[in-house]
Design a protein around this motif. Structure first.
Motif, mmCIF file in Angstrom:
data_model
loop_
_atom_site.group_PDB
_atom_site.id
_atom_site.type_symbol
_atom_site.label_atom_id
_atom_site.label_comp_id
_atom_site.label_asym_id
_atom_site.label_seq_id
_atom_site.Cartn_x
_atom_site.Cartn_y
_atom_site.Cartn_z
ATOM 1 N N GLY A 387 0.817 -1.203 0.000
ATOM 2 C CA GLY A 387 0.000 0.000 0.000
ATOM 3 C C GLY A 387 0.850 1.251 0.000
ATOM 4 O O GLY A 387 2.000 1.248 0.468
ATOM 5 N N PHE A 388 0.273 2.342 -0.531
ATOM 6 C CA PHE A 388 0.944 3.640 -0.566
ATOM 7 C C PHE A 388 -0.027 4.721 -0.108
ATOM 8 O O PHE A 388 -1.204 4.711 -0.487
ATOM 9 N N TYR A 389 0.475 5.639 0.694
ATOM 10 C CA TYR A 389 -0.342 6.717 1.235
ATOM 11 C C TYR A 389 0.443 8.015 1.107
ATOM 12 O O TYR A 389 1.452 8.200 1.769
ATOM 13 N N ASN A 390 -0.017 8.897 0.214
ATOM 14 C CA ASN A 390 0.646 10.182 -0.003
ATOM 15 C C ASN A 390 2.137 10.012 -0.288
ATOM 16 O O ASN A 390 2.981 10.740 0.237
ATOM 17 N N GLY A 391 2.450 9.026 -1.128
ATOM 18 C CA GLY A 391 3.815 8.824 -1.580
ATOM 19 C C GLY A 391 4.663 7.925 -0.708
ATOM 20 O O GLY A 391 5.764 7.544 -1.109
ATOM 21 N N ALA A 392 4.177 7.584 0.479
ATOM 22 C CA ALA A 392 4.948 6.732 1.388
ATOM 23 C C ALA A 392 4.427 5.301 1.325
ATOM 24 O O ALA A 392 3.216 5.072 1.301
ATOM 25 N N THR A 393 5.331 4.344 1.299
ATOM 26 C CA THR A 393 4.910 2.954 1.283
ATOM 27 C C THR A 393 4.458 2.512 2.671
ATOM 28 O O THR A 393 4.993 2.953 3.696
ATOM 29 N N ALA A 394 3.445 1.670 2.698
ATOM 30 C CA ALA A 394 2.998 1.069 3.953
ATOM 31 C C ALA A 394 3.635 -0.298 4.162
ATOM 32 O O ALA A 394 3.303 -1.002 5.104
ATOM 33 N N GLY A 395 4.542 -0.693 3.242
ATOM 34 C CA GLY A 395 5.208 -1.980 3.346
ATOM 35 C C GLY A 395 4.485 -3.057 2.570
ATOM 36 O O GLY A 395 3.476 -2.822 1.912
ATOM 37 N N GLN A 396 5.041 -4.258 2.611
ATOM 38 C CA GLN A 396 4.504 -5.403 1.878
ATOM 39 C C GLN A 396 4.154 -6.525 2.832
ATOM 40 O O GLN A 396 4.707 -6.644 3.923
ATOM 41 N N THR A 397 3.196 -7.347 2.388
ATOM 42 C CA THR A 397 2.902 -8.579 3.102
ATOM 43 C C THR A 397 2.450 -9.611 2.079
ATOM 44 O O THR A 397 1.963 -9.269 0.998
ATOM 45 N N SER A 398 2.611 -10.874 2.401
ATOM 46 C CA SER A 398 2.245 -11.927 1.461
ATOM 47 C C SER A 398 0.753 -12.209 1.522
ATOM 48 O O SER A 398 0.093 -12.000 2.545
ATOM 49 N N ILE A 399 0.196 -12.695 0.396
ATOM 50 C CA ILE A 399 -1.203 -13.092 0.337
ATOM 51 C C ILE A 399 -1.294 -14.460 -0.322
ATOM 52 O O ILE A 399 -0.426 -14.859 -1.113
#
Length: 441
Positions: A387-399
């Protein structure tokens, strides 16, 4: 706006290029600010994409700064917001919860049945003029039936007409007393024990200023919405000159801690019903279905606009930009948490067959009731979600995989915020992370 929509229908690829990322045009395009809508490169109407509901007349601000009525069941597209002292087109206005202006005769100060003066004469319907008496120059209206312990917001637009300082106060219960110097842009909390958030003042075109304060009704069920003129030294009690005053417009008293769209009133309070906006399942299925007829293996979502927190910091409610749910075991949600000290933390959630994946970003210290721009993106593919919020990444997680949600509507901001959505873009593939981060900055 109509011309742009028609142009997309005639020459889709050239016009979709401005929305492309990595050279790929979105499969679903909803540009509410420009009035442009498309599915798989073909122009379409708002109603081809969306289901919308509101059961009575609402109001939106047009390009001239006027509040104009919008009939029931019609979306408030073409809504403008103030930015840097100027009106700019911002898209579709959504207020998911009913809101009421609890003041009577909000646009006519001469109605003595609603407004009471003290050392002040409202010479016309909208001008608050002081007289030459020694004392307080004020105008007030008492409202009844409010709920003790709940939050309410007083708001209005004020234009100096000899005076630039006023007090916006609640005089019966709650102890709210705010001194506002319009031209200096300063706000002083004289008694702020019950203030929620930050008193808000914003310069607007034509010399006017929008002002809003929110606070808790401490005891009782009455509230006096009071405007008190002040002299150059900020004193509310002084000898008036019989001339100086303010132009007073768009007065409102609303439940909650966020300023809301105008609701003009006559003798009694008036309400606007809550609004809902969703993508039609038929449009989603037709546009996103993979070759096998089901959900695509990958998705990219981008949504942009402005929003205001519409809750107090001790409640459990969250702002929900995207809700796409088949059941408690199969959904895609995008949430901006406002629980406790989380005043703007994004959560990107996927649950597929009971297996949940979640990634969250950093907390953003948004104030209550202040309008902020947002740009959100969510990319799903290759066994990951980011996810991205105002240019900053919220990180990754597996699905483990995407749930099949093509049979259910995609709800846009169903709860938790007053919002103006500018764009909503969807690709049935995973776009490059670097481009998404740049696009949401």
């Amino acid at each position: 706006m109509l011309g742009l929509g028609l142009a997309i229908g005639m020459a889709p690829h050239a016009h979709l290029a401005r929305y492309s990322l990595g050279g790929k045009a979105p499969a679903i395009l909803a540009d509410y600010a420009s009035g442009a809508y498309a599915l798989n490169g073909q122009g379409c109407a708002f109603s081809d994409l969306h289901d919308f509901s509101r059961t009575n007349t609402g109001w939106r601000r047009d390009g001239l700064g006027n509040w104009v009525p919008v009939t029931s069941a019609s979306p408030r597209t073409g809504h403008h917001i103030w930015k840097g002292g100027q009106l700019v087109p911002a898209g579709i206005l959504l207020e998911p919860s009913q809101h009421s202006n609890l003041l009577g005769y909000s646009e006519d100060l001469t109605q003595g049945s609603a407004w009471v003066t003290s050392g002040t004469t409202a010479l016309t319907a909208t001008h608050l003029q002081e007289d030459s008496s020694d004392g307080y120059h004020r105008l007030k209206q008492t409202t009844h039936g409010l709920v003790s312990g709940e939050i309410y917001t007083m708001q209005g637009v004020f234009t100096p007409a000899g005076r630039s300082t006023l007090c916006l106060r609640e005089a019966l219960q709650g102890g709210i007393d705010i001194e506002i110097n319009l031209t200096a842009g300063t706000v002083s909390v004289i008694n702020g024990m019950d203030i929620i958030g930050v008193p808000y003042i914003e310069a607007r075109r034509g010399g006017g200023y929008f002002v809003a304060i929110s606070g808790v009704l401490s005891t009782g069920t009455d509230w006096a919405y009071e405007l008190c003129l002040a002299d150059d030294a900020g004193q509310p009690s002084y000898l008036g000159d019989g001339v100086s005053g303010l132009l007073v417009e768009d007065l409102q008293l609303v439940a909650g801690a966020v300023p809301l769209s105008q609701v003009p009133t006559e003798s009694a309070a008036v309400s606007i019903a809550g609004e809902s906006l969703s993508f039609k399942p038929a449009a989603l299925s037709e546009t996103l279905a993979a070759a096998g007829g089901g959900m695509p293996a990958e998705l990219t979502l981008v949504i942009k606009g402005t929003m205001s927190r519409s809750k107090d910091p001790v409640s459990y409610a969250n702002t929900v930009p995207i809700k796409w749910r088949l059941s408690s075991d199969d959904y895609i949600d995008l949430i901006i948490s406002t629980y406790d000290t989380q005043t703007g933390r994004p959560y990107f959630r996927i649950n597929s067959g009971g297996t949940k994946s979640e990634v969250s970003g950093e907390n953003v210290a948004y104030e209550i009731g202040v309008e902020h721009g947002f740009s959100l993106a969510m990319v799903i593919g290759g066994g990951l979600v980011e996810g991205f919020y105002n240019g900053a990444t919220a990180g990754q997680t597996s699905i483990s995989g995407l749930p099949d949600l093509l049979s259910v509507p995609w709800e846009i901001f169903p709860a938790g915020a007053a919002v103006t959505v500018q764009e909503f873009l969807v690709w049935p593939e995973a776009l490059p992370v670097a481009q998404l981060q740049a696009a949401t900055a």
